[in-house]
Motif scaffolding. Structure first.
Motif, PDB file in Angstrom:
ATOM      1  N   ILE A   1      39.167  33.806  45.279  1.00  0.00           N
ATOM      2  CA  ILE A   1      37.782  34.103  45.646  1.00  0.00           C
ATOM      3  C   ILE A   1      37.578  34.122  47.152  1.00  0.00           C
ATOM      4  O   ILE A   1      36.538  34.585  47.637  1.00  0.00           O
ATOM      5  CB  ILE A   1      36.799  33.106  45.000  1.00  0.00           C
ATOM      6  CG1 ILE A   1      37.071  31.675  45.498  1.00  0.00           C
ATOM      7  CG2 ILE A   1      36.874  33.176  43.482  1.00  0.00           C
ATOM      8  CD1 ILE A   1      36.004  30.677  45.069  1.00  0.00           C
ATOM      9  N   ILE A   2      38.548  33.643  47.909  1.00  0.00           N
ATOM     10  CA  ILE A   2      38.429  33.671  49.375  1.00  0.00           C
ATOM     11  C   ILE A   2      38.904  35.004  49.952  1.00  0.00           C
ATOM     12  O   ILE A   2      38.853  35.198  51.171  1.00  0.00           O
ATOM     13  CB  ILE A   2      39.209  32.506  50.025  1.00  0.00           C
ATOM     14  CG1 ILE A   2      40.664  32.525  49.570  1.00  0.00           C
ATOM     15  CG2 ILE A   2      38.561  31.176  49.679  1.00  0.00           C
ATOM     16  CD1 ILE A   2      41.535  31.485  50.263  1.00  0.00           C
ATOM     17  N   ASP A   3      39.388  35.909  49.091  1.00  0.00           N
ATOM     18  CA  ASP A   3      39.784  37.244  49.543  1.00  0.00           C
ATOM     19  C   ASP A   3      38.536  38.112  49.735  1.00  0.00           C
ATOM     20  O   ASP A   3      37.576  38.025  48.958  1.00  0.00           O
ATOM     21  CB  ASP A   3      40.714  37.891  48.522  1.00  0.00           C
ATOM     22  CG  ASP A   3      41.327  39.177  49.046  1.00  0.00           C
ATOM     23  OD1 ASP A   3      42.427  39.124  49.612  1.00  0.00           O
ATOM     24  OD2 ASP A   3      40.690  40.234  48.869  1.00  0.00           O
ATOM     25  N   GLN A   4      38.560  38.970  50.743  1.00  0.00           N
ATOM     26  CA  GLN A   4      37.404  39.823  51.036  1.00  0.00           C
ATOM     27  C   GLN A   4      37.148  40.865  49.950  1.00  0.00           C
ATOM     28  O   GLN A   4      36.059  41.429  49.863  1.00  0.00           O
ATOM     29  CB  GLN A   4      37.604  40.504  52.393  1.00  0.00           C
ATOM     30  CG  GLN A   4      37.697  39.518  53.563  1.00  0.00           C
ATOM     31  CD  GLN A   4      37.847  40.213  54.905  1.00  0.00           C
ATOM     32  OE1 GLN A   4      37.295  41.290  55.126  1.00  0.00           O
ATOM     33  NE2 GLN A   4      38.597  39.601  55.810  1.00  0.00           N
ATOM     34  N   ASN A   5      38.153  41.120  49.112  1.00  0.00           N
ATOM     35  CA  ASN A   5      37.985  42.074  48.017  1.00  0.00           C
ATOM     36  C   ASN A   5      37.449  41.418  46.742  1.00  0.00           C
ATOM     37  O   ASN A   5      37.198  42.097  45.749  1.00  0.00           O
ATOM     38  CB  ASN A   5      39.324  42.751  47.705  1.00  0.00           C
ATOM     39  CG  ASN A   5      39.855  43.541  48.892  1.00  0.00           C
ATOM     40  OD1 ASN A   5      39.239  44.500  49.324  1.00  0.00           O
ATOM     41  ND2 ASN A   5      40.986  43.126  49.426  1.00  0.00           N
ATOM     42  N   SER A   6      37.308  40.116  46.776  1.00  0.00           N
ATOM     43  CA  SER A   6      36.806  39.399  45.610  1.00  0.00           C
ATOM     44  C   SER A   6      35.283  39.384  45.620  1.00  0.00           C
ATOM     45  O   SER A   6      34.644  39.426  46.681  1.00  0.00           O
ATOM     46  CB  SER A   6      37.332  37.959  45.612  1.00  0.00           C
ATOM     47  OG  SER A   6      36.740  37.198  44.581  1.00  0.00           O
ATOM     48  N   ALA A   7      34.683  39.313  44.422  1.00  0.00           N
ATOM     49  CA  ALA A   7      33.224  39.221  44.302  1.00  0.00           C
ATOM     50  C   ALA A   7      32.895  38.419  43.051  1.00  0.00           C
ATOM     51  O   ALA A   7      33.353  38.754  41.957  1.00  0.00           O
ATOM     52  CB  ALA A   7      32.598  40.608  44.222  1.00  0.00           C
ATOM     53  N   VAL A   8      32.124  37.362  43.224  1.00  0.00           N
ATOM     54  CA  VAL A   8      31.754  36.487  42.110  1.00  0.00           C
ATOM     55  C   VAL A   8      30.233  36.364  42.073  1.00  0.00           C
ATOM     56  O   VAL A   8      29.606  35.986  43.068  1.00  0.00           O
ATOM     57  CB  VAL A   8      32.379  35.084  42.263  1.00  0.00           C
ATOM     58  CG1 VAL A   8      32.051  34.227  41.031  1.00  0.00           C
ATOM     59  CG2 VAL A   8      33.885  35.179  42.471  1.00  0.00           C
TER      60      VAL A   8
END
Length: 270
Positions: free
Chosen positions: A162-169
């Motif tokens: 979730i700390i990746d810029q491509n992640s979205a929660v």
């Protein structure tokens, strides 16, 4: 030669002592000459004996020191092993408690590597489709949300953190139920996007999953608000979040076993 002379003289003197009560002038002279030599020989002999005994004592001491050092090293290795076992036991106990709290089928996996390119914040785990894992299954640990599966092989899977810029929660501010989308930032931090300027949010507020993205079950811990910036010309607040999970020390994780929520019904039945 001198040693032989002294020996013969002493023998003659000793032989004659039993016949007379005192030494003759000649015998006294011999004694005065030979006694210092005899004392020197005795002292030298004692010195050699002490040095010899000291040498063997030193050898024994060195052997004993080597043995004790080996025992210390063995005990140190055992102590390190016990500490590692205790640490692993504590982590697994936390995972078990978390597993019981979410009441969902899970698969435990070991983290075996990170993204080698450095382009993505991702990890590799030692479970794959052979263990029932599928794309987009959520991954958690005892502290909270880790990420989701983005690649699966028979024995291994890749987890996008979730700390990746491509992640979205899709998330909620637990106290006020305000919604936002959590995305990754550098330095293992996150930002909660789309929080309106009128929203009630404060430092220390807990962030949890909303369940609206159909990937993460509702109510999983995600992080805590650490910083809020309210810029006058912006529509949304800049809310910074510290994740609940410690991404620098991931070792064991849980994969929540569920169908890929983003696949079509026809794909699920294949």
């Amino acid at each position: 030669m001198w040693v032989l002379f002294v020996f013969v003289a002493l023998v003659l003197i000793s032989f004659n002592v039993g016949k007379r009560r005192s030494w003759t002038p000649v015998e006294q002279g011999v004694i005065e000459i030979t006694a210092p030599l005899q004392k020197l020989i005795r002292n030298s002999s004692e010195s050699v004996e002490k040095a010899w005994l000291k040498y063997f004592s030193f050898v024994d001491l060195r052997e004993e020191n080597t043995r004790l050092q080996k025992e210390i090293n063995d005990l140190r290795m055992q102590n390190d092993l016990y500490r590692e076992l205790a640490s692993t036991h504590a982590r697994l106990r936390e995972l078990l408690q978390f597993k019981e709290s979410i009441r969902s089928p899970v698969a435990a996996a070991q983290v075996i590597g990170r993204d080698p390119t450095g382009w993505f914040e991702s990890i590799l785990i030692d479970k794959g489709s052979g263990s029932g894992l599928k794309l987009n299954m959520p991954v958690v640990d005892a502290r909270g949300v880790i990420g989701r599966l983005v690649a699966v092989s028979p024995n291994y899977s890749k987890v996008l953190l979730i700390i990746d810029q491509n992640s979205a929660v899709d998330c909620l501010i637990q106290r006020t139920r305000e919604k936002g989308i959590l995305k990754g930032l550098p330095s293992q931090r996150c930002r909660l996007h789309y929080v309106s300027r009128a929203a009630d949010v404060a430092v220390g507020d807990k962030i949890v999953t909303s369940g609206l993205d159909r990937i993460y079950p509702k109510g999983l811990p995600v992080g805590e608000v650490t910083e809020i910036a309210d810029t006058p010309w912006e529509f949304f607040k800049d809310v910074r979040v510290k994740p609940s999970a410690d991404f620098s020390n991931l070792e064991e994780v849980l994969v929540l076993l569920k169908e890929d929520p983003l696949s079509s019904p026809s794909q699920r039945t294949k």
